[in-house]
Design a protein around this motif. Structure first.
Motif, PDB file in Angstrom:
ATOM      1  N   GLY A 188      42.677  41.414  60.677  1.00 53.69           N
ATOM      2  CA  GLY A 188      43.457  40.781  61.740  1.00 53.69           C
ATOM      3  C   GLY A 188      44.554  39.891  61.202  1.00 53.69           C
ATOM      4  N   ILE A 189      44.258  39.136  60.155  1.00 51.66           N
ATOM      5  CA  ILE A 189      45.258  38.247  59.559  1.00 51.66           C
ATOM      6  C   ILE A 189      46.386  39.066  58.939  1.00 51.66           C
ATOM      7  CG2 ILE A 189      45.651  36.633  57.653  1.00 51.66           C
ATOM      8  CD1 ILE A 189      42.868  35.472  58.298  1.00 51.66           C
ATOM      9  N   VAL A 190      46.046  40.127  58.222  1.00 55.26           N
ATOM     10  CA  VAL A 190      47.073  40.969  57.597  1.00 55.26           C
ATOM     11  C   VAL A 190      47.963  41.592  58.663  1.00 55.26           C
ATOM     12  CG1 VAL A 190      47.425  43.116  56.312  1.00 55.26           C
ATOM     13  CG2 VAL A 190      45.788  41.431  55.480  1.00 55.26           C
ATOM     14  N   MET A 191      47.363  42.065  59.745  1.00 55.12           N
ATOM     15  CA  MET A 191      48.158  42.671  60.810  1.00 55.12           C
ATOM     16  C   MET A 191      49.056  41.639  61.484  1.00 55.12           C
ATOM     17  SD  MET A 191      45.500  45.395  62.480  1.00 55.12           S
ATOM     18  CE  MET A 191      46.654  45.922  63.724  1.00 55.12           C
ATOM     19  N   ALA A 192      48.567  40.413  61.640  1.00 55.66           N
ATOM     20  CA  ALA A 192      49.376  39.370  62.271  1.00 55.66           C
ATOM     21  C   ALA A 192      50.539  38.957  61.372  1.00 55.66           C
ATOM     22  CB  ALA A 192      48.510  38.165  62.599  1.00 55.66           C
ATOM     23  N   VAL A 193      50.286  38.868  60.072  1.00 57.57           N
ATOM     24  CA  VAL A 193      51.323  38.434  59.134  1.00 57.57           C
ATOM     25  C   VAL A 193      52.393  39.506  58.960  1.00 57.57           C
ATOM     26  CG1 VAL A 193      51.743  37.867  56.703  1.00 57.57           C
ATOM     27  CG2 VAL A 193      49.858  36.799  57.918  1.00 57.57           C
ATOM     28  N   THR A 194      51.977  40.755  58.863  1.00 56.29           N
ATOM     29  CA  THR A 194      52.941  41.830  58.622  1.00 56.29           C
ATOM     30  C   THR A 194      53.588  42.312  59.910  1.00 56.29           C
ATOM     31  OG1 THR A 194      51.236  43.528  58.779  1.00 56.29           O
ATOM     32  CG2 THR A 194      51.717  42.658  56.578  1.00 56.29           C
TER      33      THR A 194
END
Length: 75
Positions: free
Chosen positions: A47-53
């Motif tokens: 979830g964090i990776v998807m939010a950041v990218t």
């Protein structure tokens, strides 16, 4: 009736309760809790990776224009 950890096991195995039936009587084993925690951490990291990218997994209707230095909408 509650059994103390160091008392003889009520199943008459001859072992202490903590070494015999304590894990069977508890709601969730430590291994199950550890697996659930690991899955939660992996899901959070995704979830964090998807939010950041900004990757939502959905196809976008925009293309980058290097000539103009900005995004163009594609119809």
């Amino acid at each position: 009736m509650s059994v103390e950890r160091n008392a003889p096991c009520p199943c008459r195995s001859g072992k202490k309760y903590k070494k015999c039936c304590l894990s069977k009587d508890s709601g969730m084993s430590s291994r199950t809790a550890m697996v659930l925690f690991a899955l939660l951490m992996i899901g959070g990291a995704i979830g964090i990776v998807m939010a950041v990218t900004g990757d939502t997994g959905q196809p976008t209707n925009r293309v980058w224009s290097p000539e103009h230095g900005h995004w163009h909408d594609v119809r």
